[in-house]
Design a protein around this motif. Structure first.
Motif, PDB file in Angstrom:
ATOM      1  N   PRO A  25       0.831  -1.210   0.000  1.00 53.29           N
ATOM      2  CA  PRO A  25       0.000   0.000   0.000  1.00 53.29           C
ATOM      3  C   PRO A  25       0.862   1.254   0.000  1.00 53.29           C
ATOM      4  O   PRO A  25       2.087   1.183   0.152  1.00 53.29           O
ATOM      5  N   ARG A  40      -8.189  -0.556   4.070  1.00 52.19           N
ATOM      6  CA  ARG A  40      -7.763  -0.083   2.751  1.00 52.19           C
ATOM      7  C   ARG A  40      -6.292  -0.432   2.499  1.00 52.19           C
ATOM      8  O   ARG A  40      -5.910  -0.773   1.377  1.00 52.19           O
ATOM      9  N   LEU A  41      -5.469  -0.355   3.524  1.00 56.13           N
ATOM     10  CA  LEU A  41      -4.056  -0.691   3.363  1.00 56.13           C
ATOM     11  C   LEU A  41      -3.883  -2.180   3.084  1.00 56.13           C
ATOM     12  O   LEU A  41      -2.977  -2.577   2.339  1.00 56.13           O
ATOM     13  N   SER A  99      -0.228  -2.189   9.179  1.00 55.89           N
ATOM     14  CA  SER A  99      -0.473  -2.607   7.799  1.00 55.89           C
ATOM     15  C   SER A  99       0.136  -3.996   7.605  1.00 55.89           C
ATOM     16  O   SER A  99       1.226  -4.286   8.111  1.00 55.89           O
ATOM     17  N   PRO A 115       3.989  -0.215   4.277  1.00 53.46           N
ATOM     18  CA  PRO A 115       3.583   0.685   3.193  1.00 53.46           C
ATOM     19  C   PRO A 115       4.731   1.524   2.646  1.00 53.46           C
ATOM     20  O   PRO A 115       5.748   1.738   3.326  1.00 53.46           O
ATOM     21  N   GLU A 120      -5.659  -3.814   1.261  1.00 54.94           N
ATOM     22  CA  GLU A 120      -5.988  -3.968  -0.160  1.00 54.94           C
ATOM     23  C   GLU A 120      -4.999  -3.220  -1.057  1.00 54.94           C
ATOM     24  O   GLU A 120      -5.252  -3.045  -2.249  1.00 54.94           O
ATOM     25  N   ASN A 121      -3.883  -2.770  -0.467  1.00 56.33           N
ATOM     26  CA  ASN A 121      -2.825  -2.052  -1.210  1.00 56.33           C
ATOM     27  C   ASN A 121      -3.305  -0.745  -1.820  1.00 56.33           C
ATOM     28  O   ASN A 121      -2.816  -0.319  -2.873  1.00 56.33           O
ATOM     29  N   LYS A 122      -4.252  -0.088  -1.153  1.00 53.40           N
ATOM     30  CA  LYS A 122      -4.742   1.193  -1.633  1.00 53.40           C
ATOM     31  C   LYS A 122      -3.806   2.327  -1.207  1.00 53.40           C
ATOM     32  O   LYS A 122      -2.870   2.136  -0.450  1.00 53.40           O
ATOM     33  N   TRP A 123      -4.111   3.505  -1.719  1.00 56.01           N
ATOM     34  CA  TRP A 123      -3.371   4.725  -1.365  1.00 56.01           C
ATOM     35  C   TRP A 123      -4.181   5.474  -0.316  1.00 56.01           C
ATOM     36  O   TRP A 123      -5.332   5.833  -0.536  1.00 56.01           O
TER      37      TRP A 123
END
Length: 311
Positions: A98, A174-175, A209, A213, A177-180
């Protein structure tokens, strides 16, 4: 009956699991239509996988960032962006980690205004758009705003509610899911000359995480002039003949070694108290590194401006 003089050994209770995002959402009140709307959008935002979610989210983030791009073009005399590729290259890459960006916080218009700098090709894609933490009391006021900000990937945050609140849990999801995820670590608007103290929530996001990240600092200046805290009516007042915006993306802050060392040390501890104490010390160290990195980027930016970057 005699009392033994031998001291009894106190047995510390086992560490209890904290409630996750789903459990916290289940606890949300639903006594009226406002509360039911908020709970509904919090649940939808946690999943963000309904068939209708992506097209509606694309529309909201696309219109918002495009509008901010127009706002920057028409409302500012000059906008200077340095090293944006450090962010866009990471966001557009095929990655298994992420991304967390942090920035100073000059006004309530910083987000979404600062994302008007993003290339057109990235504006309509939710995967290329940040998730961010936003003040619940300012943004989530009624059902239409709940829908708009939820689809705009803004997570409702209760300032002062600590690092184990629902917003942080959704951020951690969200992290996974490798999101920003973008964070203003000061936790409030700060128009002083120096960067304020960082909140610990960003430290928890980095530490918990599943994959360490990619962390990028961003410094900008120019927003406090168009939206000063001293004005009675909070309306942006850009001057196309005077207003300027300077934004610089810094180098990655690599936390890999620090997080691995923390996990190894934590695995050797048996009591919840010792683990909590270690967690707190590491959170402080992580947040201190973040602050120092952003402060250094501020110094670089100030020097660039002094040498005519905005002339």
């Amino acid at each position: 009956m005699s009392v033994s003089s031998e001291k009894q050994q106190l047995v510390e209770p086992p560490e209890l699991p904290r409630p996750g995002a789903k459990e916290l959402i289940d606890l949300l009140p639903r006594t009226n239509w406002r509360e039911r709307s908020f709970a509904y959008w919090a649940e939808r935002q946690l999943c963000a996988n309904d068939p209708w979610w992506r097209p509606l989210s694309s529309a909201v983030v696309g219109v918002s960032t495009s509008a901010m791009s127009l706002f920057l073009a028409l409302g500012f005399r000059k906008v200077v962006v340095e090293d944006l590729h450090k962010l866009t290259d990471v966001i557009e890459a095929q990655r298994d980690r992420p991304v967390i960006t942090i920035a100073n916080h000059e006004s309530t218009m910083d987000d979404p205004t600062m994302w008007g700098i993003m290339p057109t090709r990235m504006r309509w894609n939710p995967d290329y758009t940040r998730w961010t933490l936003g003040a619940q009391e300012l943004l989530y006021k009624n059902p239409p705003l709940n829908a708009f900000f939820a689809l705009g990937q803004t997570i409702p945050t209760i300032r002062g509610d600590g690092i184990y609140q629902l917003a942080v849990e959704i951020g951690i999801q969200r992290l996974r899911e490798n999101k920003w995820l973008h964070v203003f670590p000061e936790g409030k608007v700060n128009q002083d000359e120096s960067i304020g103290r960082f909140k610990w929530g960003v430290g928890r996001l980095i530490m918990e995480s599943e994959r360490v990240p990619i962390v990028l600092p961003i410094f900008f200046t120019g927003m406090k002039e168009i939206m000063p805290l001293s004005q009675k009516v909070p309306v942006p007042r850009p001057n196309p003949f005077k207003s300027t915006l300077y934004l610089k993306v810094g180098d990655e802050i690599d936390f890999t070694a620090q997080i691995e060392e923390w996990k190894d040390a934590r695995a050797k501890l048996s009591s919840a108290k010792e683990k909590n104490q270690l967690d707190e010390l590491v959170r402080i160290a992580v947040v201190d590194r973040l602050w120092a990195s952003l402060d250094s980027l501020k110094a670089e930016s100030t020097a660039a401006i002094a040498h005519g970057a905005l002339d």
